[in-house]
Design an enzyme around this catalytic site. Structure first.
Site, PDB file in Angstrom:
ATOM      1  N   THR A 181       0.849  -1.187   0.000  1.00  0.00           N
ATOM      2  CA  THR A 181       0.000   0.000   0.000  1.00  0.00           C
ATOM      3  C   THR A 181       0.897   1.255   0.000  1.00  0.00           C
ATOM      4  O   THR A 181       2.070   1.166   0.348  1.00  0.00           O
ATOM      5  CB  THR A 181      -0.967  -0.011   1.195  1.00  0.00           C
ATOM      6  OG1 THR A 181      -0.211  -0.137   2.395  1.00  0.00           O
ATOM      7  CG2 THR A 181      -1.958  -1.164   1.084  1.00  0.00           C
TER       8      THR A 181
ATOM      9  N   THR B  68       1.602   4.417   1.621  1.00  0.00           N
ATOM     10  CA  THR B  68       2.456   4.905   2.707  1.00  0.00           C
ATOM     11  C   THR B  68       3.363   3.806   3.229  1.00  0.00           C
ATOM     12  O   THR B  68       4.537   4.041   3.536  1.00  0.00           O
ATOM     13  CB  THR B  68       1.597   5.490   3.848  1.00  0.00           C
ATOM     14  OG1 THR B  68       0.806   6.549   3.316  1.00  0.00           O
ATOM     15  CG2 THR B  68       2.459   6.022   4.985  1.00  0.00           C
ATOM     16  N   CYS B  69       2.842   2.597   3.297  1.00  0.00           N
ATOM     17  CA  CYS B  69       3.616   1.462   3.808  1.00  0.00           C
ATOM     18  C   CYS B  69       4.834   1.190   2.930  1.00  0.00           C
ATOM     19  O   CYS B  69       5.927   0.933   3.423  1.00  0.00           O
ATOM     20  CB  CYS B  69       2.734   0.226   3.893  1.00  0.00           C
ATOM     21  SG  CYS B  69       1.215   0.480   4.825  1.00  0.00           S
ATOM     22  N   SER B  70       4.641   1.263   1.615  1.00  0.00           N
ATOM     23  CA  SER B  70       5.720   0.959   0.669  1.00  0.00           C
ATOM     24  C   SER B  70       6.638   2.137   0.404  1.00  0.00           C
ATOM     25  O   SER B  70       7.823   1.952   0.143  1.00  0.00           O
ATOM     26  CB  SER B  70       5.127   0.487  -0.659  1.00  0.00           C
ATOM     27  OG  SER B  70       4.513  -0.769  -0.508  1.00  0.00           O
TER      28      SER B  70
ATOM     29  N   LEU C 221       7.995   0.941   5.722  1.00  0.00           N
ATOM     30  CA  LEU C 221       9.006  -0.122   5.648  1.00  0.00           C
ATOM     31  C   LEU C 221      10.370   0.415   5.221  1.00  0.00           C
ATOM     32  O   LEU C 221      11.381   0.075   5.849  1.00  0.00           O
ATOM     33  CB  LEU C 221       8.532  -1.248   4.720  1.00  0.00           C
ATOM     34  CG  LEU C 221       9.512  -2.400   4.480  1.00  0.00           C
ATOM     35  CD1 LEU C 221       9.969  -3.055   5.774  1.00  0.00           C
ATOM     36  CD2 LEU C 221       8.889  -3.430   3.545  1.00  0.00           C
TER      37      LEU C 221
END
Length: 157
Positions: free
Chosen positions: A45, A47-49, A53
């Site tokens: 997703t 923001t996550c990518s 992370l």
């Protein structure tokens, strides 16, 4: 919701390794070490990518220098997705854990229903766990990304 000073609840998380699926209890994952655990609403997703992370990947050595034995990422996804996401993000020094049925996330009290986005997912958070006990907890407000950033967690160690 779990709080600082509480023990991580008993649960099982999964990681895809070279020999297939590996199931780990929370006792196995957190006993006798200092761990930074962060959770994302979903692998791949935005923001996550783009930020969550990658921040931990870039700062992994700085966490080690501050006494962190292991950095772990958990999401309510399956182990195959978590492995693929970790590989796409060069996260070989981050343990990518799947909470496929959200049982760990629910036991923490950090679950949320995202409706048609993906159903039950994790709230975005980070925590420091020392020998199975939460010593620091950084839970994001909905649609925020400030306190669970790698930089913020590192600055608070």
């Amino acid at each position: 919701m779990i709080a600082q000073g509480q023990k991580i609840p008993a649960a099982s998380l999964t990681q895809l390794g070279e020999q297939g699926l590996n199931h780990f209890t929370t006792d196995e994952l957190f006993a006798n070490k200092k761990v930074v655990l962060f959770a994302v609403p979903g692998a791949f997703t935005p923001t996550c990518s783009a930020a969550h992370l990658p921040g931990f990947v870039v700062l992994r050595e700085e966490f080690a220098a501050k006494g962190v034995d292991e950095v772990m990422c958990v999401s309510v996804n399956d182990a195959f997705v978590m492995k693929a996401w970790g590989e796409s993000q060069n996260a070989e020094r981050i343990r990518m854990l799947a909470d496929g049925d959200a049982s760990f996330t629910k036991a923490l009290g950090l679950d949320k229903d995202t409706g048609d986005f993906g159903g039950v997912r994790s709230t975005r958070y980070a925590m420091v766990v020392d020998n199975g006990v939460v010593t620091q907890l950084f839970v994001e407000e909905d649609k925020q990304f400030e306190v669970s950033k790698a930089e913020h967690v590192l600055a608070n160690l």
